[in-house]
Design an enzyme around this catalytic site. Structure first.
Site, PDB file in Angstrom:
ATOM      1  N   ARG A 137      11.355  -0.900  10.906  1.00  0.00           N
ATOM      2  CA  ARG A 137      10.356  -0.701  11.960  1.00  0.00           C
ATOM      3  C   ARG A 137      10.194  -1.629  13.068  1.00  0.00           C
ATOM      4  O   ARG A 137      10.308  -2.781  12.654  1.00  0.00           O
ATOM      5  CB  ARG A 137       9.065  -0.690  11.160  1.00  0.00           C
ATOM      6  CG  ARG A 137       8.651   0.713  10.393  1.00  0.00           C
ATOM      7  CD  ARG A 137       7.549   0.615   9.567  1.00  0.00           C
ATOM      8  NE  ARG A 137       6.309  -0.284  10.214  1.00  0.00           N
ATOM      9  CZ  ARG A 137       5.154  -0.276   9.653  1.00  0.00           C
ATOM     10  NH1 ARG A 137       4.891   0.422   8.345  1.00  0.00           N
ATOM     11  NH2 ARG A 137       4.108  -0.741  10.180  1.00  0.00           N
ATOM     12  N   ARG A 184      -9.365   0.470   9.405  1.00  0.00           N
ATOM     13  CA  ARG A 184      -8.957  -0.924   9.720  1.00  0.00           C
ATOM     14  C   ARG A 184     -10.043  -1.910  10.272  1.00  0.00           C
ATOM     15  O   ARG A 184      -9.687  -3.094  10.715  1.00  0.00           O
ATOM     16  CB  ARG A 184      -7.541  -1.024  10.581  1.00  0.00           C
ATOM     17  CG  ARG A 184      -6.207  -0.965   9.801  1.00  0.00           C
ATOM     18  CD  ARG A 184      -5.139  -0.808  10.786  1.00  0.00           C
ATOM     19  NE  ARG A 184      -4.003  -1.424  10.330  1.00  0.00           N
ATOM     20  CZ  ARG A 184      -3.062  -0.773   9.804  1.00  0.00           C
ATOM     21  NH1 ARG A 184      -3.020   0.560   9.417  1.00  0.00           N
ATOM     22  NH2 ARG A 184      -1.877  -1.354   9.528  1.00  0.00           N
ATOM     23  N   LYS A 215       0.886  -1.321  -0.052  1.00  0.00           N
ATOM     24  CA  LYS A 215       0.008   0.046  -0.022  1.00  0.00           C
ATOM     25  C   LYS A 215       0.908   1.231  -0.033  1.00  0.00           C
ATOM     26  O   LYS A 215       0.543   2.179  -0.735  1.00  0.00           O
ATOM     27  CB  LYS A 215      -0.866   0.108   1.078  1.00  0.00           C
ATOM     28  CG  LYS A 215      -1.581  -1.115   1.471  1.00  0.00           C
ATOM     29  CD  LYS A 215      -2.724  -0.769   2.458  1.00  0.00           C
ATOM     30  CE  LYS A 215      -2.383  -0.712   3.747  1.00  0.00           C
ATOM     31  NZ  LYS A 215      -1.564  -2.117   4.369  1.00  0.00           N
ATOM     32  N   ARG A 247      12.099  -5.746   4.788  1.00  0.00           N
ATOM     33  CA  ARG A 247      11.462  -4.408   4.522  1.00  0.00           C
ATOM     34  C   ARG A 247      12.675  -3.313   5.632  1.00  0.00           C
ATOM     35  O   ARG A 247      12.667  -3.720   6.657  1.00  0.00           O
ATOM     36  CB  ARG A 247      10.120  -3.874   4.835  1.00  0.00           C
ATOM     37  CG  ARG A 247       9.840  -2.664   5.019  1.00  0.00           C
ATOM     38  CD  ARG A 247       8.415  -2.455   4.834  1.00  0.00           C
ATOM     39  NE  ARG A 247       7.464  -2.848   5.978  1.00  0.00           N
ATOM     40  CZ  ARG A 247       6.072  -2.490   6.201  1.00  0.00           C
ATOM     41  NH1 ARG A 247       5.377  -2.270   4.983  1.00  0.00           N
ATOM     42  NH2 ARG A 247       5.608  -2.987   7.026  1.00  0.00           N
ATOM     43  N   ARG A 252       0.065  -8.578  14.031  1.00  0.00           N
ATOM     44  CA  ARG A 252      -0.451  -7.702  12.866  1.00  0.00           C
ATOM     45  C   ARG A 252      -1.051  -8.352  11.868  1.00  0.00           C
ATOM     46  O   ARG A 252      -2.261  -8.028  11.508  1.00  0.00           O
ATOM     47  CB  ARG A 252       0.637  -6.651  12.232  1.00  0.00           C
ATOM     48  CG  ARG A 252       1.436  -5.932  13.196  1.00  0.00           C
ATOM     49  CD  ARG A 252       2.393  -5.192  12.620  1.00  0.00           C
ATOM     50  NE  ARG A 252       2.361  -4.497  11.593  1.00  0.00           N
ATOM     51  CZ  ARG A 252       3.378  -4.329  10.570  1.00  0.00           C
ATOM     52  NH1 ARG A 252       4.460  -4.946  10.822  1.00  0.00           N
ATOM     53  NH2 ARG A 252       3.163  -3.557   9.588  1.00  0.00           N
TER      54      ARG A 252
HETATM   55  P1  AMP Z   1       0.837   0.939   9.246  1.00  0.00           P
HETATM   56  O1  AMP Z   1       1.985   1.832   9.170  1.00  0.00           O
HETATM   57  O2  AMP Z   1      -0.395   1.293   8.501  1.00  0.00           O
HETATM   58  O3  AMP Z   1       1.636  -0.558   8.874  1.00  0.00           O
HETATM   59  O4  AMP Z   1       0.474   0.691  10.631  1.00  0.00           O
HETATM   60  C1  AMP Z   1       1.371   0.466  11.631  1.00  0.00           C
HETATM   61  C2  AMP Z   1       0.670   0.212  13.262  1.00  0.00           C
HETATM   62  O5  AMP Z   1      -0.047   1.464  13.553  1.00  0.00           O
HETATM   63  C3  AMP Z   1      -0.513  -0.555  13.124  1.00  0.00           C
HETATM   64  O6  AMP Z   1       0.037  -2.012  13.214  1.00  0.00           O
HETATM   65  C4  AMP Z   1      -1.403  -0.285  14.232  1.00  0.00           C
HETATM   66  O7  AMP Z   1      -0.754  -0.681  15.382  1.00  0.00           O
HETATM   67  C5  AMP Z   1      -1.313   1.227  14.072  1.00  0.00           C
HETATM   68  N1  AMP Z   1      -2.333   1.724  13.175  1.00  0.00           N
HETATM   69  C6  AMP Z   1      -2.057   2.490  12.037  1.00  0.00           C
HETATM   70  N2  AMP Z   1      -3.374   2.688  11.519  1.00  0.00           N
HETATM   71  C7  AMP Z   1      -4.318   2.367  12.171  1.00  0.00           C
HETATM   72  C8  AMP Z   1      -5.757   2.468  12.483  1.00  0.00           C
HETATM   73  N3  AMP Z   1      -6.383   2.755  11.170  1.00  0.00           N
HETATM   74  N4  AMP Z   1      -6.405   1.741  13.316  1.00  0.00           N
HETATM   75  C9  AMP Z   1      -5.801   1.182  14.362  1.00  0.00           C
HETATM   76  N5  AMP Z   1      -4.167   1.180  14.420  1.00  0.00           N
HETATM   77  C10 AMP Z   1      -3.599   1.635  13.572  1.00  0.00           C
END
Ligand code: AMP
Length: 212
Positions: free
Chosen positions: A158, A86, A13, A125, A169
């Site tokens: 990360r 999400r 994404k 990554r 996740r």
């Molecule tokens: P991402 O960078 O999108 O992979 O998000 C990394 C982490 O941020 C996720 O595993 C969640 O812990 C938190 N996170 C990001 N976006 C959301 C969301 N829309 N709802 C809940 N947690 C989120």
């Protein structure tokens, strides 16, 4: 036009968003990036988000949607929603927030990637903490090992890309987020992209452009 990207962690994404932003003039709305910024700035909101993110769990909807609503006040057009919604509850609140602003989601792009490929992508990554671009130790190497091509910053892994966090996740994705595919698939503007082991990021981008 506003676009939502739907797909598991590691489905690409962020890479797709990067291309749409660079070449098509979109702006990114990544809740993960906004939360990481709060954590880096050591704000109370960041401390709250870190409790969940460090374990790979979803941040509660009230906290997440507060961040989103705040962002949307000044930006609600030409957006790429990356990592939001999400949960079904987030999807419904997001729709309501956009209606209040006379805006909507025009296209939902679902990037459909087999789970064994997701693990491989996430485990290799590396990201630039400054410009947020993602690399991969095999399939998307930077020109200089460990250094961002764009700004020379040292690349990092990360913390939530560690294998035990990735498992949590992916479970959160399967339980909470994957049902959104059913929610959106019969609505207008749904685009289904199948990305298998041989598909490149350029091919995904070309298919998306064709569909848009
Ligand atoms: P991402 O960078 O999108 O992979 O998000 C990394 C982490 O941020 C996720 O595993 C969640 O812990 C938190 N996170 C990001 N976006 C959301 C969301 N829309 N709802 C809940 N947690 C989120």
């Amino acid at each position: 036009m506003n676009i939502m990207l739907l797909g598991a962690p590691g489905s690409g994404k962020g890479t797709l968003a990067e291309k749409l932003i660079k070449n098509q003039g979109f702006n990114q709305m990544s809740t993960g990036d906004l939360m990481r910024k709060e954590i880096n700035d050591k704000t109370p909101l960041g401390i709250e988000c870190a409790r969940y993110m460090n374990e790979g769990r979803l941040v509660p909807d009230e906290v997440t949607m507060g961040i989103v609503k705040n962002f949307l006040q000044d930006n609600h057009n030409q957006l790429i929603f990356d990592g939001i919604p999400r949960t079904l509850n987030q999807a419904k609140i997001l729709e309501e927030n956009l209606i209040e602003l006379n805006a909507k989601i025009d296209k939902v792009i679902y990037i459909d990637v087999p789970s064994e490929i997701l693990l491989n992508r996430i485990s290799g990554r590396l990201v630039c903490p400054k410009c947020k671009v993602s690399y991969h130790i095999i399939s998307r190497k930077p020109k200089l090992e460990g250094i961002c091509d764009n700004d020379g910053t040292e690349l990092v892994r990360r913390p939530d890309d560690a294998p035990e966090k990735v498992k949590v996740r992916l479970e959160a994705y399967a339980n909470e987020t994957a049902p959104l595919v059913d929610y959106y698939k019969n609505k207008p503007g749904f685009i289904h992209i199948v990305d298998n082991a041989n598909t490149t990021a350029e091919e995904v981008y070309a298919e998306v452009l064709g569909a848009l």
